[in-house]
Design an enzyme around this catalytic site. Sequence first.
Site, PDB file in Angstrom:
ATOM      1  N   CYS A   1       5.361  45.330   9.394  1.00 13.18           N
ATOM      2  CA  CYS A   1       7.343  45.412  10.418  1.00 13.18           C
ATOM      3  C   CYS A   1       6.859  47.044  11.231  1.00 13.18           C
ATOM      4  O   CYS A   1       5.957  47.452  12.299  1.00 13.18           O
ATOM      5  CB  CYS A   1       7.666  44.723   9.936  1.00 13.18           C
ATOM      6  SG  CYS A   1       9.494  44.827  11.437  1.00 13.18           S
TER       7      CYS A   1
ATOM      8  N   HIS B   1       6.840  40.156   7.586  1.00 10.81           N
ATOM      9  CA  HIS B   1       7.243  40.392   6.717  1.00 10.81           C
ATOM     10  C   HIS B   1       6.167  39.330   5.801  1.00 10.81           C
ATOM     11  O   HIS B   1       7.578  39.003   5.140  1.00 10.81           O
ATOM     12  CB  HIS B   1       8.650  40.171   6.223  1.00 10.81           C
ATOM     13  CG  HIS B   1       8.912  41.620   6.829  1.00 10.81           C
ATOM     14  ND1 HIS B   1       9.362  42.668   6.183  1.00 10.81           N
ATOM     15  CD2 HIS B   1       9.869  41.772   7.745  1.00 10.81           C
ATOM     16  CE1 HIS B   1       9.868  43.522   7.316  1.00 10.81           C
ATOM     17  NE2 HIS B   1      10.585  43.155   8.022  1.00 10.81           N
TER      18      HIS B   1
ATOM     19  N   GLU C   1       5.673  39.797   2.624  1.00  9.37           N
ATOM     20  CA  GLU C   1       5.852  39.709   1.556  1.00  9.37           C
ATOM     21  C   GLU C   1       6.995  38.846   0.726  1.00  9.37           C
ATOM     22  O   GLU C   1       6.900  38.180   0.213  1.00  9.37           O
ATOM     23  CB  GLU C   1       6.400  41.183   1.280  1.00  9.37           C
ATOM     24  CG  GLU C   1       7.349  42.137   1.498  1.00  9.37           C
ATOM     25  CD  GLU C   1       7.832  41.985   3.387  1.00  9.37           C
ATOM     26  OE1 GLU C   1       6.360  42.086   3.802  1.00  9.37           O
ATOM     27  OE2 GLU C   1       8.499  42.720   3.206  1.00  9.37           O
TER      28      GLU C   1
HETATM   29  N1  GLN Z   1      12.720  49.045  13.637  1.00  8.87           N
HETATM   30  C1  GLN Z   1      11.466  48.279  13.921  1.00  8.87           C
HETATM   31  C2  GLN Z   1      12.344  46.683  14.929  1.00  8.87           C
HETATM   32  O1  GLN Z   1      13.227  46.213  15.055  1.00  8.87           O
HETATM   33  C3  GLN Z   1      11.105  47.482  12.626  1.00  8.87           C
HETATM   34  C4  GLN Z   1      11.885  46.207  11.707  1.00  8.87           C
HETATM   35  C5  GLN Z   1      11.562  46.602  10.863  1.00  8.87           C
HETATM   36  O2  GLN Z   1      10.912  47.032  10.142  1.00  8.87           O
HETATM   37  N2  GLN Z   1      11.700  45.581   9.751  1.00  8.87           N
HETATM   38  O3  GLN Z   1      11.401  46.195  15.737  1.00  8.87           O
END
Ligand code: GLN
Length: 555
Positions: A389, A511, A513
Site C-alpha cells: 500500500c 493488503h 496480509e
Molecule cells: N495513505 C495511503 C493512501 O491512502 C496508503 C494507505 C495505506 O497504506 N493503507 O492511499
Amino acid sequence: MTAARGRRRSTKFIFVTGGVVSSLGKGLTSASIGALLESRGIRVSFIKLDPYFNLDPGLMSPIQHGEVFVTEDGIETDLDLGHYERLTSAQMSRLNTYTSGKIYFSVLQKERRGEYQGKTVQVIPHITDEIKGVIREAAEGNDVLIVEVGGTVGDIESLPYLEAIRQMRHDVGAENCVYIHLTYIPYIAAAGELKTKPTQHSVMKLREIGIQPDILICRSERPIPVDVKQKIALFCSVDPGSVFSAVDVSTIYALPLALHKEGVDEKIAELLNIWSRAPDLGEWERILERIESPKNGEVVIGIVGKYVELTESYRSLHEALTHAGIVGDVRIRPEYVDAQAIEAQGPDLLLRGVDAVLVPGGFGPRGMEGKIRAIRWARENRVPFLGICMGMQLALVEFARSILGLEKANSLELDERTPHPIIVPIAPPPNEKGMRLGAHPIRLIEGTLARSLYGEEEVSERFRHRYEFNEEYRERFEKAGMVVSGVEPSSSRVEIVELPEHPHFLAIQAHPEFKSRPMAPHPLFIGFIDAAVKYRDTREEKPSRLVPVRGASGE
Ligand code: GLN
C-alpha cells in the site's frame, strides 16, 4: 421456506467477557475456541461488540487501538476479526462487528423515522434490543456464534452489552448459552502466591448484573494448581471442572492446542449439549511444530514503519510473515525499524543485518522520507523488498526520484506542492472518505514474478487506500524498467509493480496480509520469505556494498 429444507437447528451462543485487566487476549481466546469447535465439525462464526463510540476504528490511531483490519466487504474493523479469520474458516463482514457508535446511530435513525411509535427511547429496552438484534443476525446459518464483548467487566460503557447478553439466555434458553469469563490470576512474588481476589471481584461484578459465568479461563504466567482452581470455583460458584488455566504461550498458534489440553472445548460441548466428532487437531500440531522448531533457521525481516512502539499495529503483517515461515520451515524474526530513526541515522546502520525489507501501509507524512531511504537501500543493495500500500506508493516515488531523475517527485498526500505528483487521490472518490475499501480483483500479467507467485491469472485482494499511482507517468516508469505486473481488470490501473532487474522487488497497492491464514499462507509472503532465505544464504559470498558508518562500532 427454510422448513421445507428440513429441520433448522437453532444457533447456540458462547458469550465471552473479560475481567480484571484489559489486553488479556479475549479475541485470541475466542478465535481459538472457534478453531477447536470447527475442528469438531461445528460451523462457527463470531461477533465483536466494542463499547466505544467511534462508528468503526477506521479513524483511530493504530498506536491506541492496534491495526485496523479490513473485511472482504470493506469494513474497517477491530483486529480481533483478523484473529477470527486466521484461526477459523469463518468469513467476517459488516454483520460481525459493532461498536456502541453503530448501535446508537441505528437506534437514533429509527427514532427519527418514527419507528418507536411515540415511546421514550431508552437504553433498556431499545439499545439492548438493537444489540440482541445484531447478535441474532450474525448467528444465522451457524451452529455456534461466539459473541465477544469488548472492554472489561465493571466498565460503565459495556453495561448495555452485558444486559443484552444476560437477556439472551432468557430468550434462547439456558441450554443454548455458555458464558465464558476470561480473567487474570497474578502471581505475587513477595507472597509466593497466585492471587485469586481480582477474579473473585470481577465475577462478583458480573453476577451483580445477573450473569453467572459457566466457565472461567484464567490467564496467568504459571499454571494454576488444582487447589487454586478449587478455591476459584468455590468463591465464584463455578464447577471446579470449569476453571481452566491459560498460561502464556510462545505463539498464538499454540493456544487452540493449549485450551484443548485443558479441556475447554470438551466442557463447552458438554454444556451446550453438542454431539460432535472428536476434534481433529493434526493440522494445528503440524503448524505448531514448524513454528517452534523450523529446520531452516531464521530470517530477519526489517519492517520499516512509524507505529513500531506497538507491534499490534502490524498484527496481520506479523501473522502473514509467520505463515510464510511455516511454508519455508524458517523462523521469522521481525525487526521493527522506526522510519524516523532512518531519517536521522541512515539505513546502513539500522538495516544492516536484515535479510529483507518490508515497508507496510501508512498514512501521513511522518517518517515517509525514512521509508523512501529504506526502499532505496533495498533496491540498490539487492535486498529482497516487499512494499504494501503506502509501501508501493513510496517505492514508485523512490523510483521517480532516483531513476527518472525527478528529484522532487512525491505523493500528493505527503507534499501538496510537488511538481511531480506520482501518487494522486483516487478519482472519482470511491466513498465519502475518498477511500477504496474491501476486496477487488487484480489481473496478473503473464511472465511476471507476481503472476508466477500467485499461479493464477486473476486474484482478489483487500484494499484500503485514498491515493493511487498517477497513470500519466506510467510510460516513463515502464520505459525505465519498472514492470506493472498486476492491474485492475476493467480500468487497467496499476496495482502491483516489480523490478525484474532485482532479485526480489515487488510492491502491491492492496493488503495481502489480511488474507493470509496459517493453513493457507499468502503466495506473495511465501515468495518474499523464500527470497529472504536465499539472500541470507548467499549474502556472505558477496562483498558487502555497505560502507561502515562512523561510530557504529561503538568506539
Ligand atoms: N495513505 C495511503 C493512501 O491512502 C496508503 C494507505 C495505506 O497504506 N493503507 O492511499
